[in-house]
Design a protein around this motif. Structure first.
Motif, mmCIF file in Angstrom:
data_model
loop_
_atom_site.group_PDB
_atom_site.id
_atom_site.type_symbol
_atom_site.label_atom_id
_atom_site.label_comp_id
_atom_site.label_asym_id
_atom_site.label_seq_id
_atom_site.Cartn_x
_atom_site.Cartn_y
_atom_site.Cartn_z
ATOM 1 N N GLY A 158 0.822 -1.452 -0.083
ATOM 2 C CA GLY A 158 -0.058 -0.120 0.080
ATOM 3 C C GLY A 158 0.789 1.175 -0.121
ATOM 4 N N SER A 159 2.031 1.394 0.480
ATOM 5 C CA SER A 159 2.997 2.415 0.470
ATOM 6 C C SER A 159 4.369 2.015 0.673
ATOM 7 C CB SER A 159 2.562 3.358 1.660
ATOM 8 O OG SER A 159 2.804 2.901 2.844
ATOM 9 N N GLY A 160 5.268 2.994 0.399
ATOM 10 C CA GLY A 160 6.578 2.722 1.033
ATOM 11 C C GLY A 160 6.959 2.453 2.285
ATOM 12 N N THR A 161 6.136 3.171 3.240
ATOM 13 C CA THR A 161 6.425 3.017 4.706
ATOM 14 C C THR A 161 5.612 1.471 4.984
ATOM 15 O OG1 THR A 161 5.539 5.364 5.055
ATOM 16 C CG2 THR A 161 5.671 3.639 6.870
ATOM 17 N N GLU A 162 4.731 1.106 4.442
ATOM 18 C CA GLU A 162 4.243 -0.228 4.486
ATOM 19 C C GLU A 162 5.261 -1.424 3.905
ATOM 20 O OE1 GLU A 162 1.944 -2.212 6.246
ATOM 21 O OE2 GLU A 162 2.279 -0.515 7.488
ATOM 22 N N ALA A 163 5.967 -0.947 2.854
ATOM 23 C CA ALA A 163 6.937 -1.922 2.471
ATOM 24 C C ALA A 163 8.080 -1.900 3.449
ATOM 25 C CB ALA A 163 7.736 -1.214 1.037
ATOM 26 N N LEU A 164 8.489 -1.282 3.984
ATOM 27 C CA LEU A 164 9.496 -1.190 5.014
ATOM 28 C C LEU A 164 9.135 -1.929 6.222
ATOM 29 C CD1 LEU A 164 10.990 2.567 4.985
ATOM 30 C CD2 LEU A 164 12.357 0.692 4.274
ATOM 31 N N HIS A 165 7.889 -1.699 6.636
ATOM 32 C CA HIS A 165 7.413 -2.519 7.658
ATOM 33 C C HIS A 165 7.310 -3.970 7.450
ATOM 34 C CE1 HIS A 165 3.310 -3.041 10.360
ATOM 35 N NE2 HIS A 165 4.566 -3.618 10.749
ATOM 36 N N THR A 202 16.210 11.461 6.679
ATOM 37 C CA THR A 202 15.581 10.792 5.766
ATOM 38 C C THR A 202 14.358 11.151 5.876
ATOM 39 O OG1 THR A 202 14.854 8.485 5.370
ATOM 40 C CG2 THR A 202 15.246 8.784 7.477
ATOM 41 N N ALA A 203 13.229 10.770 5.099
ATOM 42 C CA ALA A 203 11.876 10.844 5.393
ATOM 43 C C ALA A 203 11.582 10.003 6.766
ATOM 44 C CB ALA A 203 10.985 10.269 4.427
ATOM 45 N N VAL A 204 10.464 10.617 7.427
ATOM 46 C CA VAL A 204 10.302 10.165 8.730
ATOM 47 C C VAL A 204 9.731 8.540 8.641
ATOM 48 C CG1 VAL A 204 8.059 10.973 9.016
ATOM 49 C CG2 VAL A 204 9.335 10.465 11.241
ATOM 50 N N ALA A 205 9.318 8.378 7.421
ATOM 51 C CA ALA A 205 8.711 7.229 7.182
ATOM 52 C C ALA A 205 9.674 5.877 7.574
ATOM 53 C CB ALA A 205 8.332 6.811 5.661
ATOM 54 N N THR A 206 11.056 6.157 7.251
ATOM 55 C CA THR A 206 12.003 5.090 7.677
ATOM 56 C C THR A 206 12.129 4.648 9.052
ATOM 57 O OG1 THR A 206 13.384 6.266 5.695
ATOM 58 C CG2 THR A 206 14.531 4.301 7.164
ATOM 59 N N VAL A 207 12.092 5.786 9.914
ATOM 60 C CA VAL A 207 12.060 5.291 11.132
ATOM 61 C C VAL A 207 10.945 5.106 11.961
ATOM 62 C CG1 VAL A 207 12.269 6.458 13.592
ATOM 63 C CG2 VAL A 207 13.911 7.083 11.632
ATOM 64 N N ALA A 208 9.741 5.601 11.429
ATOM 65 C CA ALA A 208 8.323 5.111 11.500
ATOM 66 C C ALA A 208 8.184 3.632 11.350
ATOM 67 C CB ALA A 208 7.356 5.949 10.844
ATOM 68 N N ALA A 209 8.597 3.152 10.182
ATOM 69 C CA ALA A 209 8.440 1.456 9.877
ATOM 70 C C ALA A 209 9.050 0.792 10.756
ATOM 71 C CB ALA A 209 8.983 1.455 8.579
ATOM 72 N N ILE A 210 10.388 1.225 11.199
ATOM 73 C CA ILE A 210 10.881 0.460 12.410
ATOM 74 C C ILE A 210 9.942 0.312 13.736
ATOM 75 C CG2 ILE A 210 13.330 0.360 13.736
ATOM 76 C CD1 ILE A 210 14.544 1.850 11.543
ATOM 77 N N LEU A 266 6.944 0.614 13.722
ATOM 78 C CA LEU A 266 5.805 -0.187 13.449
ATOM 79 C C LEU A 266 6.087 -1.470 13.699
ATOM 80 C CD1 LEU A 266 4.392 1.484 10.092
ATOM 81 C CD2 LEU A 266 2.948 1.213 12.522
ATOM 82 N N ALA A 267 7.339 -2.036 13.468
ATOM 83 C CA ALA A 267 7.604 -3.300 13.623
ATOM 84 C C ALA A 267 7.872 -3.713 15.075
ATOM 85 C CB ALA A 267 8.814 -3.509 12.619
ATOM 86 N N GLY A 268 7.978 -2.727 15.795
ATOM 87 C CA GLY A 268 8.119 -2.894 17.201
ATOM 88 C C GLY A 268 9.606 -3.087 17.724
ATOM 89 N N ALA A 269 10.550 -2.363 16.857
ATOM 90 C CA ALA A 269 11.781 -2.584 17.003
ATOM 91 C C ALA A 269 12.402 -1.204 17.366
ATOM 92 C CB ALA A 269 12.820 -2.943 15.849
ATOM 93 N N THR A 270 13.483 -1.008 17.822
ATOM 94 C CA THR A 270 14.105 0.413 18.421
ATOM 95 C C THR A 270 15.211 0.838 17.085
ATOM 96 O OG1 THR A 270 14.097 -0.544 20.462
ATOM 97 C CG2 THR A 270 15.571 1.613 19.909
ATOM 98 N N PRO A 271 14.761 1.991 16.525
ATOM 99 C CA PRO A 271 15.688 2.771 15.640
ATOM 100 C C PRO A 271 17.112 3.320 16.342
ATOM 101 C CG PRO A 271 13.536 3.733 15.833
ATOM 102 C CD PRO A 271 13.645 3.028 16.948
ATOM 103 N N VAL A 272 17.993 2.872 15.590
ATOM 104 C CA VAL A 272 19.352 3.505 15.994
ATOM 105 C C VAL A 272 19.854 4.258 14.849
ATOM 106 C CG1 VAL A 272 21.603 3.010 16.907
ATOM 107 C CG2 VAL A 272 19.791 1.742 17.645
#
Length: 365
Positions: free
Chosen positions: A57-64, A84-92, A94-100
């Motif tokens: 459905g979207s690039g964000t969902e592709a990362l998720h 980066t676009a906030v979508a990169t970190v938002a997807a992480i 969404l997966a329940g993980a921690t962005p670093v």
């Protein structure tokens, strides 16, 4: 008015083909995950140089989706960048993980691989390098480091359709790669859309299950999934535009060459393609310590330049607790970058108006 991007221009450039593709979908009466999606998944994966594509459905969902397919979840860390676009970190998240987040290279704005290893901990499970602005990241070095630490690599190719490094397309280096088809992208739909591509059949199979409720058989969930489907109309439009993508990217490079020529010798720092890289100029991004003044001047001249991105993710209120080392190059870039008008249908005369306005700014400040 000269706009930074103008998606309608691409529709008008291919109007007859696009209208015909949409009519065909309407006539068939199948609107989600049908023949057009399957054909586009196959064609786009082949274009990138991998075996499988999964339309979402979207690039964000592709990362998720890619993160979940790779088994990333709560308690895991994923290394990426803040520029980066906030979508990169938002997807992480969404997966329940921690962005670093690690810092970027000052000349390419991509992840600095020299800083990657220091960010890896026992909790790290994946790395997401971002091919930003159409410039490939130092992907071979990122993959090499990740492999030595048994980490998954998920390429964020949302701004890099058709970009390549060493003759290989962006999206063909990691375990999985994720594309956005937002209307302003080099390959843009008439709405939202995205795709995960991979050469790993097991990851492809898992991703395909996850995108539609975990269904192996309809109405029977083999795993816990969700709904992130690409629709038939968007796939049909994207199939038309894919046929023109290389020509459109060539046009972007031609316009970038005009900018390079006309702005040579100015105070601006111009984009510099990485050696062995094929930059596709999703955006033509310059940098200057006088960015805000120049932005206001261009606006007065009827030129709508934009800033990608004015606030790095780690400085946004929602991500105040984001784990990062110091990010001096990211912070500096956020205060200096400026995206000049760039899209395939832009006229060379418009580029010359932009560069003339910049020259006037330099003479009068």
């Amino acid at each position: 008015m000269i706009l930074c991007g103008y998606p309608k221009a691409q529709y008008l450039a291919h109007k007859d083909e696009i209208d015909g593709a949409i009519r065909s979908v309407l006539d068939k009466g199948r609107y989600v995950l049908g023949d057009e999606v399957r054909a586009f998944e196959s064609e786009f994966a082949a274009y990138v140089g991998v075996d499988k594509g999964i339309g979402v459905g979207s690039g964000t969902e592709a990362l998720h989706l890619a993160l979940k397919a790779c088994g990333v979840g709560p308690g895991d860390e994923v290394v990426t960048v803040s520029h980066t676009a906030v979508a990169t970190v938002a997807a992480i998240e969404l997966a329940g993980a921690t962005p670093v987040c690690v810092d970027i290279e000052p000349d390419t704005f991509c992840m600095n691989p020299n800083l990657l290893e220091a960010a890896i901990t026992p909790q790290t499970r994946a790395v997401i390098p971002v091919h930003i602005y159409g410039q490939p990241a130092s992907i071979e070095r990122v993959v090499d480091i990740a492999r030595r630490h048994s980490l998954r690599v998920i390429e964020d190719c949302a701004q890099a359709h058709g970009a390549s490094y060493g003759g290989r397309k962006a999206g063909s280096f990691g375990d999985m790669a994720c594309f956005s088809f937002y209307p302003t992208k080099n390959l843009g739909a008439l709405g939202d859309g995205g795709m995960v591509v991979t050469g790993d059949p097991d990851l492809a199979r898992t991703a395909k299950l996850l995108r539609e409720y975990g269904w192996a058989d309809r109405y029977v969930s083999a795993v816990s999934g969700w709904n992130t489907r690409l629709d038939e109309i968007q796939a049909a439009v994207l199939r038309v535009k894919l046929r023109h993508l290389d020509a459109d990217n060539d046009r972007r490079r031609q316009l970038a060459a005009v900018y390079d020529r006309e702005l040579h010798g100015s105070h601006l720092i111009l984009p510099e393609p990485r050696p062995q890289a094929h930059h596709v100029y999703h955006l033509y991004v310059v940098r200057t310590p006088h960015r805000d003044e120049l932005l206001r001047h261009l606006d007065r001249e009827g030129i709508k330049a934009l800033v990608h991105y004015p606030v790095p993710v780690h400085l946004q209120p929602a991500y105040a607790g984001l784990h990062t080392a110091p990010l001096p190059e990211t912070d500096r870039a956020a205060s200096q970058v400026l995206s000049l008008p760039m899209y395939p249908e832009l006229g060379e005369s418009d580029v010359l108006k932009v560069t003339a306005a910049i020259s006037e700014f330099e003479r009068t400040r």
